[in-house]
Motif scaffolding. Structure first.
Motif, PDB file in Angstrom:
ATOM      1  N   GLY A  23       0.816  -1.211   0.000  1.00  0.00           N
ATOM      2  CA  GLY A  23       0.000   0.000   0.000  1.00  0.00           C
ATOM      3  C   GLY A  23       0.845   1.254   0.000  1.00  0.00           C
ATOM      4  N   VAL A  24       1.916   1.231   0.760  1.00  0.00           N
ATOM      5  CA  VAL A  24       2.802   2.394   0.835  1.00  0.00           C
ATOM      6  C   VAL A  24       3.444   2.653  -0.530  1.00  0.00           C
ATOM      7  CG1 VAL A  24       4.959   3.245   1.836  1.00  0.00           C
ATOM      8  CG2 VAL A  24       3.248   2.162   3.289  1.00  0.00           C
ATOM      9  N   LYS A  25       3.912   1.581  -1.174  1.00  0.00           N
ATOM     10  CA  LYS A  25       4.549   1.721  -2.490  1.00  0.00           C
ATOM     11  C   LYS A  25       3.555   2.219  -3.536  1.00  0.00           C
ATOM     12  CE  LYS A  25       8.125  -1.827  -2.052  1.00  0.00           C
ATOM     13  NZ  LYS A  25       8.575  -3.131  -2.558  1.00  0.00           N
ATOM     14  N   LEU A  26       2.359   1.634  -3.528  1.00  0.00           N
ATOM     15  CA  LEU A  26       1.330   2.025  -4.489  1.00  0.00           C
ATOM     16  C   LEU A  26       0.926   3.472  -4.301  1.00  0.00           C
ATOM     17  CD1 LEU A  26      -1.237  -0.868  -4.931  1.00  0.00           C
ATOM     18  CD2 LEU A  26      -0.329   0.597  -6.712  1.00  0.00           C
ATOM     19  N   ASN A  27       0.789   3.870  -3.047  1.00  0.00           N
ATOM     20  CA  ASN A  27       0.395   5.241  -2.738  1.00  0.00           C
ATOM     21  C   ASN A  27       1.434   6.219  -3.270  1.00  0.00           C
ATOM     22  OD1 ASN A  27       0.173   7.768  -1.116  1.00  0.00           O
ATOM     23  ND2 ASN A  27      -1.580   6.662  -0.274  1.00  0.00           N
ATOM     24  N   ALA A  28       2.710   5.895  -3.079  1.00  0.00           N
ATOM     25  CA  ALA A  28       3.785   6.769  -3.558  1.00  0.00           C
ATOM     26  C   ALA A  28       3.766   6.861  -5.083  1.00  0.00           C
ATOM     27  CB  ALA A  28       5.129   6.245  -3.079  1.00  0.00           C
ATOM     28  N   ALA A  29       3.545   5.733  -5.753  1.00  0.00           N
ATOM     29  CA  ALA A  29       3.515   5.722  -7.217  1.00  0.00           C
ATOM     30  C   ALA A  29       2.330   6.529  -7.744  1.00  0.00           C
ATOM     31  CB  ALA A  29       3.438   4.291  -7.723  1.00  0.00           C
ATOM     32  N   ASN A  30       1.165   6.336  -7.131  1.00  0.00           N
ATOM     33  CA  ASN A  30      -0.036   7.058  -7.566  1.00  0.00           C
ATOM     34  C   ASN A  30       0.105   8.552  -7.323  1.00  0.00           C
ATOM     35  OD1 ASN A  30      -1.150   4.644  -8.297  1.00  0.00           O
ATOM     36  ND2 ASN A  30      -2.551   4.511  -6.566  1.00  0.00           N
ATOM     37  N   THR A  31       0.688   8.921  -6.191  1.00  0.00           N
ATOM     38  CA  THR A  31       0.881  10.332  -5.870  1.00  0.00           C
ATOM     39  C   THR A  31       1.800  10.981  -6.891  1.00  0.00           C
ATOM     40  OG1 THR A  31       0.569   9.862  -3.525  1.00  0.00           O
ATOM     41  CG2 THR A  31       1.639  11.933  -4.069  1.00  0.00           C
ATOM     42  N   SER A  32       2.846  10.271  -7.257  1.00  0.00           N
ATOM     43  CA  SER A  32       3.801  10.770  -8.241  1.00  0.00           C
ATOM     44  C   SER A  32       3.117  10.994  -9.591  1.00  0.00           C
ATOM     45  CB  SER A  32       4.953   9.785  -8.388  1.00  0.00           C
ATOM     46  OG  SER A  32       5.766  10.141  -9.467  1.00  0.00           O
ATOM     47  N   LEU A  33       2.335  10.023 -10.031  1.00  0.00           N
ATOM     48  CA  LEU A  33       1.651  10.142 -11.317  1.00  0.00           C
ATOM     49  C   LEU A  33       0.614  11.266 -11.300  1.00  0.00           C
ATOM     50  CD1 LEU A  33       1.246   6.419 -12.335  1.00  0.00           C
ATOM     51  CD2 LEU A  33       2.463   8.177 -13.603  1.00  0.00           C
ATOM     52  N   ARG A  34      -0.088  11.402 -10.190  1.00  0.00           N
ATOM     53  CA  ARG A  34      -1.077  12.475 -10.061  1.00  0.00           C
ATOM     54  C   ARG A  34      -0.403  13.837 -10.175  1.00  0.00           C
ATOM     55  NH1 ARG A  34      -3.036  11.070  -5.185  1.00  0.00           N
ATOM     56  NH2 ARG A  34      -3.830   9.089  -5.891  1.00  0.00           N
ATOM     57  N   SER A  35       0.773  13.946  -9.556  1.00  0.00           N
ATOM     58  CA  SER A  35       1.535  15.186  -9.612  1.00  0.00           C
ATOM     59  C   SER A  35       1.987  15.464 -11.048  1.00  0.00           C
ATOM     60  CB  SER A  35       2.746  15.080  -8.688  1.00  0.00           C
ATOM     61  OG  SER A  35       3.590  16.184  -8.855  1.00  0.00           O
ATOM     62  N   LYS A  36       2.435  14.424 -11.731  1.00  0.00           N
ATOM     63  CA  LYS A  36       2.876  14.545 -13.128  1.00  0.00           C
ATOM     64  C   LYS A  36       1.719  15.043 -13.997  1.00  0.00           C
ATOM     65  CE  LYS A  36       5.860  11.616 -15.836  1.00  0.00           C
ATOM     66  NZ  LYS A  36       6.227  10.230 -16.128  1.00  0.00           N
ATOM     67  N   TYR A  37       0.535  14.519 -13.744  1.00  0.00           N
ATOM     68  CA  TYR A  37      -0.670  14.911 -14.474  1.00  0.00           C
ATOM     69  C   TYR A  37      -0.964  16.398 -14.275  1.00  0.00           C
ATOM     70  CZ  TYR A  37      -5.671  15.877 -14.560  1.00  0.00           C
ATOM     71  OH  TYR A  37      -6.888  16.470 -14.741  1.00  0.00           O
ATOM     72  N   ARG A  38      -0.959  16.820 -13.014  1.00  0.00           N
ATOM     73  CA  ARG A  38      -1.254  18.226 -12.712  1.00  0.00           C
ATOM     74  C   ARG A  38      -0.253  19.160 -13.374  1.00  0.00           C
ATOM     75  NH1 ARG A  38      -1.808  16.581  -6.942  1.00  0.00           N
ATOM     76  NH2 ARG A  38      -3.960  15.943  -6.682  1.00  0.00           N
ATOM     77  N   THR A  39       1.020  18.783 -13.328  1.00  0.00           N
ATOM     78  CA  THR A  39       2.073  19.599 -13.924  1.00  0.00           C
ATOM     79  C   THR A  39       1.879  19.705 -15.431  1.00  0.00           C
ATOM     80  OG1 THR A  39       3.599  18.866 -12.214  1.00  0.00           O
ATOM     81  CG2 THR A  39       4.566  19.860 -14.169  1.00  0.00           C
ATOM     82  N   ALA A  40       1.556  18.597 -16.083  1.00  0.00           N
ATOM     83  CA  ALA A  40       1.366  18.592 -17.531  1.00  0.00           C
ATOM     84  C   ALA A  40       0.214  19.517 -17.925  1.00  0.00           C
ATOM     85  CB  ALA A  40       1.105  17.180 -18.025  1.00  0.00           C
ATOM     86  N   VAL A  41      -0.892  19.425 -17.210  1.00  0.00           N
ATOM     87  CA  VAL A  41      -2.061  20.253 -17.507  1.00  0.00           C
ATOM     88  C   VAL A  41      -1.734  21.727 -17.260  1.00  0.00           C
ATOM     89  CG1 VAL A  41      -4.409  20.804 -16.766  1.00  0.00           C
ATOM     90  CG2 VAL A  41      -3.731  18.427 -17.092  1.00  0.00           C
ATOM     91  N   LYS A  42      -1.062  21.987 -16.160  1.00  0.00           N
ATOM     92  CA  LYS A  42      -0.701  23.360 -15.804  1.00  0.00           C
ATOM     93  C   LYS A  42       0.205  23.988 -16.864  1.00  0.00           C
ATOM     94  CE  LYS A  42       0.378  23.587 -11.524  1.00  0.00           C
ATOM     95  NZ  LYS A  42       1.190  23.525 -10.296  1.00  0.00           N
ATOM     96  N   ASN A  43       1.157  23.207 -17.376  1.00  0.00           N
ATOM     97  CA  ASN A  43       2.077  23.717 -18.386  1.00  0.00           C
ATOM     98  C   ASN A  43       1.347  24.094 -19.674  1.00  0.00           C
ATOM     99  OD1 ASN A  43       4.295  23.472 -16.726  1.00  0.00           O
ATOM    100  ND2 ASN A  43       4.898  21.483 -17.524  1.00  0.00           N
ATOM    101  N   VAL A  44       0.386  23.274 -20.082  1.00  0.00           N
ATOM    102  CA  VAL A  44      -0.390  23.577 -21.288  1.00  0.00           C
ATOM    103  C   VAL A  44      -1.186  24.858 -21.067  1.00  0.00           C
ATOM    104  CG1 VAL A  44      -2.245  22.800 -22.814  1.00  0.00           C
ATOM    105  CG2 VAL A  44      -0.549  21.169 -21.994  1.00  0.00           C
TER     106      VAL A  44
END
Length: 101
Positions: A23-44
């Motif tokens: 759960g800890v590993k999955l949470n870290a991976a999901n958080t990272s991807l969510r952050s990547k998503y937000r950054t990509a949208v923000k940049n556009v």
């Protein structure tokens, strides 16, 4: 971001302990991807606000890839990803309309 929740007790069973680790590993991976998503949208959106059509188009292509990845992994629903792509696409296309007119 310290929360006031009491710390959970450690599970006794080996399977429970393993599940906690996973759960800890999955949470870290999901958080990272969510952050990547937000950054990509923000940049556009920044490129669109700046009125930079070529940069916005390039960033939108990268953002599409990130959005599809997130939807495939089930972090966001595929309809949310499609909706966000559609809205970003409309913003990028609207950038060209006033310049041509």
């Amino acid at each position: 971001m310290a929360s006031n929740k009491p710390k959970k007790k450690n599970p006794r069973l080996a399977s429970g302990r393993k599940r906690t680790r996973q759960g800890v590993k999955l949470n870290a991976a999901n958080t990272s991807l969510r952050s990547k998503y937000r950054t990509a949208v923000k940049n556009v959106e920044k490129a669109v606000l700046a009125g930079d059509k070529p940069k916005a188009t390039e960033l939108f292509a990268k953002a599409q890839s990130v959005l599809d990845t997130i939807a495939d992994k089930g972090i966001f629903h595929k309809n949310k990803a499609a909706r966000d792509k559609s809205r970003l696409s409309a913003k990028v296309k609207a950038l060209a309309a006033p310049a041509a007119a």
